[in-house]
Design a protein around this motif. Structure first.
Motif, mmCIF file in Angstrom:
data_model
loop_
_atom_site.group_PDB
_atom_site.id
_atom_site.type_symbol
_atom_site.label_atom_id
_atom_site.label_comp_id
_atom_site.label_asym_id
_atom_site.label_seq_id
_atom_site.Cartn_x
_atom_site.Cartn_y
_atom_site.Cartn_z
ATOM 1 N N SER A 63 0.695 -1.480 -0.064
ATOM 2 C CA SER A 63 0.006 0.121 -0.029
ATOM 3 C C SER A 63 0.728 1.229 -0.134
ATOM 4 C CB SER A 63 -0.784 0.052 1.466
ATOM 5 O OG SER A 63 -0.258 0.028 2.439
ATOM 6 N N ASP B 217 1.926 3.370 -3.465
ATOM 7 C CA ASP B 217 0.981 4.387 -3.784
ATOM 8 C C ASP B 217 1.602 5.716 -3.669
ATOM 9 O OD1 ASP B 217 -1.294 6.567 -3.807
ATOM 10 O OD2 ASP B 217 -2.260 4.635 -4.800
ATOM 11 N N TRP C 167 -6.441 1.713 -2.124
ATOM 12 C CA TRP C 167 -6.670 3.294 -1.924
ATOM 13 C C TRP C 167 -7.826 3.654 -3.068
ATOM 14 C CZ3 TRP C 167 -3.407 7.208 0.128
ATOM 15 C CH2 TRP C 167 -2.394 6.414 0.652
#
Length: 265
Positions: free
Chosen positions: A172, A175, A214
């Motif tokens: 994650s 990003d 996201w």
């Protein structure tokens, strides 16, 4: 002191927590309403306190931005040993690895000496690896060096019975929204994701998942990317290079925000 069995007893009570390290653990990139940085360690402390609300958690954060590993070992490790908390999180060496000519093998040797001292005095020691920088401008060429250092950290954790906060595998934070405008420090959401991953490693319940998806992002054109790169270089890269040339650190005249084990507000 016997270590809490956090692996076989998820959510085992932790009554005291000391965090040591550099800007990552101080929380740079995650400003609070009073101007003090929050960061993943502070967020983790809140999760620990919520896990056992009847037991008052005492928390210290000794981390200071810009600190090299030898400075952390000299300034923070002795204090962490003195405090002898149930949990110590230790992230250090990243600023050393970023510097040209540093040897990750030598940095890891010094890191292990500190871990041995912490493991003897504290309950559980959790050490954090470096991030995968494959998508980070300027830092992507250090990916192999960081991977070598990470391999040492995992071996050190194995030898001393430490837990590992594996940030390299945390998808994650690949990003760009997980990073602040300077592209060197996490954004508030990035810090939250790391805190959630640390909670998962410790077996602590939390409202959220480190790898939760996201939301969709607005489409960026190549022209947008060029403008962002120019602005980043002017506002962040050039000043960073200037400090290096002058031998200055962002942590000069900065002290630890929570030097003592005190209850959370």
């Amino acid at each position: 002191m016997k270590k809490p069995d956090t692996l076989s007893t998820p959510g085992a009570a932790i009554a005291s927590y000391t965090a040591i390290g550099d800007s990552f653990t101080e929380g740079v990139g995650d400003p609070g309403p009073d101007g003090t940085y929050v960061g993943w360690a502070d967020r983790l402390a809140v999760m620990l306190a919520e896990q056992h609300p009847r037991h008052e958690l005492r928390y210290a954060n000794l981390a200071v931005r810009g600190r090299l590993l030898d400075q952390i070992v000299a300034e923070q490790v002795p204090r962490a040993v003195e405090l002898a908390a149930d949990l110590v999180t230790f992230c250090g060496g990243g600023n050393d690895i970023l510097r040209p000519g540093t040897d990750p093998d030598a940095v890891a040797e010094r890191f292990e000496e500190a871990v041995a001292a912490l493991a003897r005095s504290s309950g559980t020691v959790l050490i954090a690896t470096g991030f995968d920088t494959r998508g980070v401008p300027v830092l992507r060429h250090l990916r192999g060096k960081i991977a070598t250092y990470n391999a040492h950290l995992r071996a050190i954790a194995d030898r001393h019975g430490c837990l590992v906060l594996d940030l390299w595998s945390l998808r994650s934070v690949q990003d760009r929204r997980a990073w602040s405008e300077d592209r060197l420090h996490l954004s508030p959401e990035g810090h939250r994701r790391v805190a959630l991953r640390a909670a998962e490693v410790l077996g602590v319940a939390a409202s959220g998942r480190a790898e939760e998806p996201w939301p969709p992002e607005a489409v960026r054109t190549p022209a947008d990317a060029r403008r962002e790169n120019i602005q980043w270089a002017r506002e962040h890269l050039v000043p960073w290079i200037g400090r290096r040339l002058r031998g200055e650190s962002s942590g000069d005249r900065v002290s630890a925000k929570r030097p003592d084990l005190l209850p959370l507000p």
